[in-house]
Motif scaffolding. Structure first.
Motif, PDB file in Angstrom:
ATOM      1  N   ASP A 487      32.492  48.272  66.099  1.00  0.00           N
ATOM      2  CA  ASP A 487      33.300  47.291  65.360  1.00  0.00           C
ATOM      3  C   ASP A 487      34.798  47.487  65.546  1.00  0.00           C
ATOM      4  OD1 ASP A 487      30.861  46.425  64.435  1.00  0.00           O
ATOM      5  OD2 ASP A 487      31.036  47.398  62.476  1.00  0.00           O
ATOM      6  N   HIS A 488      35.224  48.754  65.707  1.00  0.00           N
ATOM      7  CA  HIS A 488      36.671  49.019  65.694  1.00  0.00           C
ATOM      8  C   HIS A 488      37.200  49.747  66.930  1.00  0.00           C
ATOM      9  CE1 HIS A 488      37.080  47.715  61.503  1.00  0.00           C
ATOM     10  NE2 HIS A 488      35.943  48.345  61.263  1.00  0.00           N
ATOM     11  N   THR A 489      36.334  50.246  67.799  1.00  0.00           N
ATOM     12  CA  THR A 489      36.768  51.036  68.965  1.00  0.00           C
ATOM     13  C   THR A 489      37.826  52.050  68.517  1.00  0.00           C
ATOM     14  OG1 THR A 489      36.405  49.050  70.324  1.00  0.00           O
ATOM     15  CG2 THR A 489      37.437  50.931  71.401  1.00  0.00           C
ATOM     16  N   ALA A 490      37.429  52.905  67.599  1.00  0.00           N
ATOM     17  CA  ALA A 490      38.339  53.935  67.079  1.00  0.00           C
ATOM     18  C   ALA A 490      38.795  54.869  68.186  1.00  0.00           C
ATOM     19  CB  ALA A 490      37.636  54.735  65.976  1.00  0.00           C
ATOM     20  N   LEU A 491      37.928  55.099  69.149  1.00  0.00           N
ATOM     21  CA  LEU A 491      38.253  55.819  70.371  1.00  0.00           C
ATOM     22  C   LEU A 491      37.373  55.247  71.470  1.00  0.00           C
ATOM     23  CD1 LEU A 491      35.653  57.900  70.756  1.00  0.00           C
ATOM     24  CD2 LEU A 491      36.916  59.279  69.116  1.00  0.00           C
ATOM     25  N   VAL A 492      37.625  55.644  72.704  1.00  0.00           N
ATOM     26  CA  VAL A 492      36.881  55.087  73.838  1.00  0.00           C
ATOM     27  C   VAL A 492      36.028  56.188  74.467  1.00  0.00           C
ATOM     28  CG1 VAL A 492      37.046  53.974  76.099  1.00  0.00           C
ATOM     29  CG2 VAL A 492      38.698  53.401  74.299  1.00  0.00           C
ATOM     30  N   PRO A 493      34.712  56.209  74.175  1.00  0.00           N
ATOM     31  CA  PRO A 493      33.848  57.226  74.797  1.00  0.00           C
ATOM     32  C   PRO A 493      33.700  56.962  76.286  1.00  0.00           C
ATOM     33  CG  PRO A 493      32.530  55.630  73.579  1.00  0.00           C
ATOM     34  CD  PRO A 493      33.969  55.287  73.307  1.00  0.00           C
ATOM     35  N   LEU A 494      33.729  58.026  77.081  1.00  0.00           N
ATOM     36  CA  LEU A 494      33.611  57.892  78.528  1.00  0.00           C
ATOM     37  C   LEU A 494      32.312  58.512  79.042  1.00  0.00           C
ATOM     38  CD1 LEU A 494      37.291  58.746  79.514  1.00  0.00           C
ATOM     39  CD2 LEU A 494      36.243  56.463  79.378  1.00  0.00           C
ATOM     40  N   TYR A 495      32.162  59.835  78.907  1.00  0.00           N
ATOM     41  CA  TYR A 495      30.973  60.505  79.427  1.00  0.00           C
ATOM     42  C   TYR A 495      30.832  61.892  78.801  1.00  0.00           C
ATOM     43  CZ  TYR A 495      34.562  62.666  82.396  1.00  0.00           C
ATOM     44  OH  TYR A 495      35.683  63.312  82.836  1.00  0.00           O
ATOM     45  N   PHE A 496      29.624  62.441  78.947  1.00  0.00           N
ATOM     46  CA  PHE A 496      29.362  63.814  78.536  1.00  0.00           C
ATOM     47  C   PHE A 496      29.320  64.685  79.787  1.00  0.00           C
ATOM     48  CE2 PHE A 496      27.263  61.075  75.420  1.00  0.00           C
ATOM     49  CZ  PHE A 496      27.925  61.495  74.268  1.00  0.00           C
ATOM     50  N   GLN A 497      29.942  65.831  79.709  1.00  0.00           N
ATOM     51  CA  GLN A 497      29.978  66.742  80.838  1.00  0.00           C
ATOM     52  C   GLN A 497      28.628  67.443  81.031  1.00  0.00           C
ATOM     53  OE1 GLN A 497      34.613  68.173  80.987  1.00  0.00           O
ATOM     54  NE2 GLN A 497      33.131  69.527  80.010  1.00  0.00           N
ATOM     55  N   VAL A 498      28.438  67.998  82.208  1.00  0.00           N
ATOM     56  CA  VAL A 498      27.357  68.942  82.482  1.00  0.00           C
ATOM     57  C   VAL A 498      28.034  70.280  82.760  1.00  0.00           C
ATOM     58  CG1 VAL A 498      25.540  69.610  84.089  1.00  0.00           C
ATOM     59  CG2 VAL A 498      25.731  67.233  83.351  1.00  0.00           C
ATOM     60  N   ASN A 499      27.620  71.317  82.055  1.00  0.00           N
ATOM     61  CA  ASN A 499      28.212  72.639  82.222  1.00  0.00           C
ATOM     62  C   ASN A 499      27.586  73.339  83.421  1.00  0.00           C
ATOM     63  OD1 ASN A 499      29.531  72.096  79.798  1.00  0.00           O
ATOM     64  ND2 ASN A 499      27.923  73.084  78.588  1.00  0.00           N
ATOM     65  N   THR A 500      28.411  73.960  84.247  1.00  0.00           N
ATOM     66  CA  THR A 500      27.906  74.605  85.454  1.00  0.00           C
ATOM     67  C   THR A 500      28.498  75.999  85.648  1.00  0.00           C
ATOM     68  OG1 THR A 500      29.649  73.549  86.773  1.00  0.00           O
ATOM     69  CG2 THR A 500      27.515  72.425  86.669  1.00  0.00           C
ATOM     70  N   TRP A 501      27.678  76.864  86.254  1.00  0.00           N
ATOM     71  CA  TRP A 501      28.095  78.211  86.638  1.00  0.00           C
ATOM     72  C   TRP A 501      27.506  78.518  88.007  1.00  0.00           C
ATOM     73  CZ3 TRP A 501      26.598  76.723  81.831  1.00  0.00           C
ATOM     74  CH2 TRP A 501      27.455  77.005  80.748  1.00  0.00           C
ATOM     75  N   ALA A 502      28.176  79.373  88.750  1.00  0.00           N
ATOM     76  CA  ALA A 502      27.639  79.869  90.021  1.00  0.00           C
ATOM     77  C   ALA A 502      27.910  81.361  90.093  1.00  0.00           C
ATOM     78  CB  ALA A 502      28.281  79.146  91.205  1.00  0.00           C
ATOM     79  N   MET A 503      27.032  82.083  90.773  1.00  0.00           N
ATOM     80  CA  MET A 503      27.145  83.546  90.796  1.00  0.00           C
ATOM     81  C   MET A 503      26.636  84.111  92.114  1.00  0.00           C
ATOM     82  SD  MET A 503      24.255  83.400  87.982  1.00  0.00           S
ATOM     83  CE  MET A 503      24.782  81.689  87.828  1.00  0.00           C
ATOM     84  N   ARG A 504      27.071  85.324  92.389  1.00  0.00           N
ATOM     85  CA  ARG A 504      26.581  86.026  93.564  1.00  0.00           C
ATOM     86  C   ARG A 504      25.105  86.342  93.408  1.00  0.00           C
ATOM     87  NH1 ARG A 504      29.332  91.242  93.622  1.00  0.00           N
ATOM     88  NH2 ARG A 504      28.137  91.571  95.559  1.00  0.00           N
ATOM     89  N   ARG A 505      24.445  86.494  94.531  1.00  0.00           N
ATOM     90  CA  ARG A 505      23.035  86.878  94.523  1.00  0.00           C
ATOM     91  C   ARG A 505      22.862  88.190  93.736  1.00  0.00           C
ATOM     92  NH1 ARG A 505      19.579  89.290  99.530  1.00  0.00           N
ATOM     93  NH2 ARG A 505      17.488  88.966  98.675  1.00  0.00           N
ATOM     94  N   GLY A 506      21.859  88.220  92.912  1.00  0.00           N
ATOM     95  CA  GLY A 506      21.603  89.409  92.114  1.00  0.00           C
ATOM     96  C   GLY A 506      22.090  89.298  90.683  1.00  0.00           C
ATOM     97  N   PHE A 507      22.907  88.265  90.394  1.00  0.00           N
ATOM     98  CA  PHE A 507      23.388  88.035  89.033  1.00  0.00           C
ATOM     99  C   PHE A 507      22.696  86.799  88.456  1.00  0.00           C
ATOM    100  CE2 PHE A 507      26.683  90.539  90.945  1.00  0.00           C
ATOM    101  CZ  PHE A 507      27.201  91.320  89.917  1.00  0.00           C
ATOM    102  N   THR A 508      22.566  86.758  87.139  1.00  0.00           N
ATOM    103  CA  THR A 508      22.022  85.592  86.450  1.00  0.00           C
ATOM    104  C   THR A 508      22.957  85.194  85.319  1.00  0.00           C
ATOM    105  OG1 THR A 508      20.762  86.907  84.842  1.00  0.00           O
ATOM    106  CG2 THR A 508      19.661  86.348  86.913  1.00  0.00           C
ATOM    107  N   TYR A 509      22.798  83.963  84.853  1.00  0.00           N
ATOM    108  CA  TYR A 509      23.554  83.527  83.675  1.00  0.00           C
ATOM    109  C   TYR A 509      22.701  82.576  82.863  1.00  0.00           C
ATOM    110  CZ  TYR A 509      27.212  82.269  80.517  1.00  0.00           C
ATOM    111  OH  TYR A 509      27.934  82.096  79.358  1.00  0.00           O
ATOM    112  N   ALA A 510      22.624  82.812  81.548  1.00  0.00           N
ATOM    113  CA  ALA A 510      21.889  81.934  80.644  1.00  0.00           C
ATOM    114  C   ALA A 510      22.815  80.781  80.247  1.00  0.00           C
ATOM    115  CB  ALA A 510      21.433  82.709  79.405  1.00  0.00           C
TER     116      ALA A 510
END
Length: 527
Positions: A487-510
């Motif tokens: 009704d009012h366009t109080a703000l303008v939504p665009l998109y939701f991010q996707v969180n990303t990580w990268a690591m060397r072989r042998g490491f993990t990340y939750a």
């Protein structure tokens, strides 16, 4: 019970590409992050980056896991025993780094300090304001009394780190930054930090929870995404966050050298529009002359939203690592509505709305934003400026580094601005901070940079924030959100991010929905 992510979001991918690797000889991890903390004071600024660093040395009463569900930290439980009373059971095994147990006095001291730190650019007052009194029942039990029912209190407090009264009483932000007051209960002990330099910490051998996989963690601030990628490829760091979309795909395609992790994010990227001031700083007539601020007209705000091709931004600029938004939270998040789909790209309708508002020939505007805060943020700002120009709005762009942009946005120096925010853990958190009228007495509208104000919507938000019943609170949240965005366009939504990580072989990340990069979420890959 308070809920966080609903089934649809929880069922989304939170994964790391499987790799087999021999055991690592090193007992430390080097992490390349986009930015270091603005302060080590855990109460200086309610910013995701600062909170993430604070969580290594300090802990809240209850903490949020990778999916933002609550789990024990310093407290074993936090529950409402009456509408205005929350009972907290402290873990007797929790100890500060000096060996002292956590007491009700430490909790009371923390709650009185957290929302009242001098010069805070983003206060924790929203989290502590509801509490009127801390009552010590016995050595490990305390009760938090609130002025009104506050269903989100446990999740608010999950962002407030408990500090030692002994070491924190009289301590300033400078004392925390210098390391003198860095005595917490967390899995790591502070070693060293200077602004712009690495944050170094060592494992706390007396930690009462699960021990981190690595004895030493070093966070290296590398603002440039390409430089972070290069550091990982060169072996200068073991793990990086916020991986550019094209490089993420390459890392995933090289399992012999790298692994990746990703998670859906609850962070909405959106535009704030100055809907308050009669004369806005960067809005002018096309000839450069003064003009009454057209952003005060909901039809103009709606036109600007319809002129944005969200699908193009997601597919071309974000290379698929985003989800077009029409709501304040991603699908399945508590309080979202399936019917709140992204606004269509419709230039013809946008032009009709401008004409109805008496602006058939448009106007000129400057669009501001950061150039080092969100993935491809500067490119997004540039793309939107081009889309608005096609609408007939002469649009220029100015982007700045994170610290300057954040400061100027807080000072309301912009007419239109790219921003991001993560509701915690319901849409109500977004409504309270971004949509409600700016009100220092109530502590609401604290991040409402466009100063949107609608008293009818305010009343619904205030009802929702005191409604314990989940179904009733959800309905109120959906009603307020629809009124604000449709009704009012109080703000303008665009998109939701996707969180990303990268690591060397042998490491993990939750991977995490809240974007935090935590050393204790990293581990070694199974052999």
């Amino acid at each position: 019970m308070i809920r966080s992510l609903r089934a649809a979001l929880l069922a989304s991918a939170i994964f790391a590409a499987p790799v087999a690797a021999p055991a690592l000889a090193q007992d430390n991890i080097r992490i390349g992050v986009e930015a270091g903390p603005t302060s080590l004071d855990p109460h200086f600024a309610s910013l995701i980056t600062n909170i993430a660093f604070a969580r290594h040395v300090f802990q809240p009463l209850m903490e949020q896991d990778a999916k933002q569900d609550l789990r024990p930290a310093i407290a074993t439980s936090l529950r409402a025993i009456e509408p205005l009373v929350w009972e907290v059971k402290l873990d007797p095994a929790a100890r500060f780094h000096d060996g002292q147990p956590v007491t009700a006095e430490d909790v009371a001291f923390t709650l009185s300090r957290a929302g009242d730190v001098p010069n805070s650019p983003s206060s924790f007052r929203y989290a502590t304001r509801p509490i009127t009194r801390v009552e010590a029942v016995d050595a490990t039990t305390l009760r938090l009394h609130t002025a009104q029912p506050t269903p989100l209190l446990p999740n608010f407090l999950a962002l407030v780190m408990i500090v030692s009264k002994k070491h924190g009483e009289g301590a300033t932000t400078a004392d925390y930054n210098a390391g003198r007051a860095m005595i917490g209960t967390g899995p790591f002990r502070h070693v060293s930090w200077q602004p712009g330099s690495p944050v170094v910490m060592e494992r706390n051998p007396a930690f009462h929870g699960t021990a981190p996989a690595f004895a030493r963690a070093e966070f290296r601030p590398i603002a440039n995404a390409g430089a972070r990628v290069a550091a990982l490829q060169a072996g200068d760091v073991d793990l990086i966050e916020i991986v550019p979309p094209d490089h993420f795909a390459r890392f995933r395609g090289e399992p012999a050298r790298f692994s990746v992790a990703e998670s859906p994010s609850n962070r909405l990227i959106f535009l704030t529009l100055d809907s308050d001031r009669v004369e806005s700083p960067f809005v002018r007539a096309k000839d450069g002359g003064r003009i009454d601020n057209p952003l005060r007209d909901a039809r103009v705000r709606r036109a600007l939203s319809l002129a944005i091709n969200r699908d193009a931004i997601v597919s071309r600029i974000m290379q698929g690592q985003a989800l077009a938004a029409g709501d304040l939270g991603p699908p399945g998040y508590f309080g979202t509505s399936p019917s709140m789909t992204p606004p269509p790209f419709d230039l013809d309708q946008a032009r009709r709305l401008l004409a109805e508002a008496g602006l058939p020939n448009g106007f000129s505007i400057q669009l501001n934003g950061p150039n080092d805060r969100y993935t491809n943020d500067e490119q997004v700002v540039q793309a939107i400026a081009q889309m608005w120009t096609r609408l007939g709005i002469t649009t220029t762009v100015e982007t700045k580094t994170r610290s300057m942009w954040l400061s100027e946005a807080a000072q309301l120096r912009y007419s239109a601005n790219l921003a991001g925010f993560s509701p915690n853990p319901e849409l109500l958190g977004m409504l309270e901070t971004q949509i409600h009228t700016w009100d220092t007495t109530l502590g609401l509208g604290s991040a409402n940079r466009g100063r949107f104000s609608n008293r009818e919507i305010d009343a619904i938000i205030q009802r929702a924030r005191t409604t314990i019943d989940d179904d009733q609170r959800r309905a109120l949240t959906q009603q307020a959100t629809r009124m604000a965005l449709v009704d009012h366009t109080a703000l303008v939504p665009l998109y939701f991010q996707v969180n990303t990580w990268a690591m060397r072989r042998g490491f993990t990340y939750a991977a995490r929905t809240d974007e935090m990069t935590l050393a204790f979420s990293a581990g070694r890959a199974a052999q």
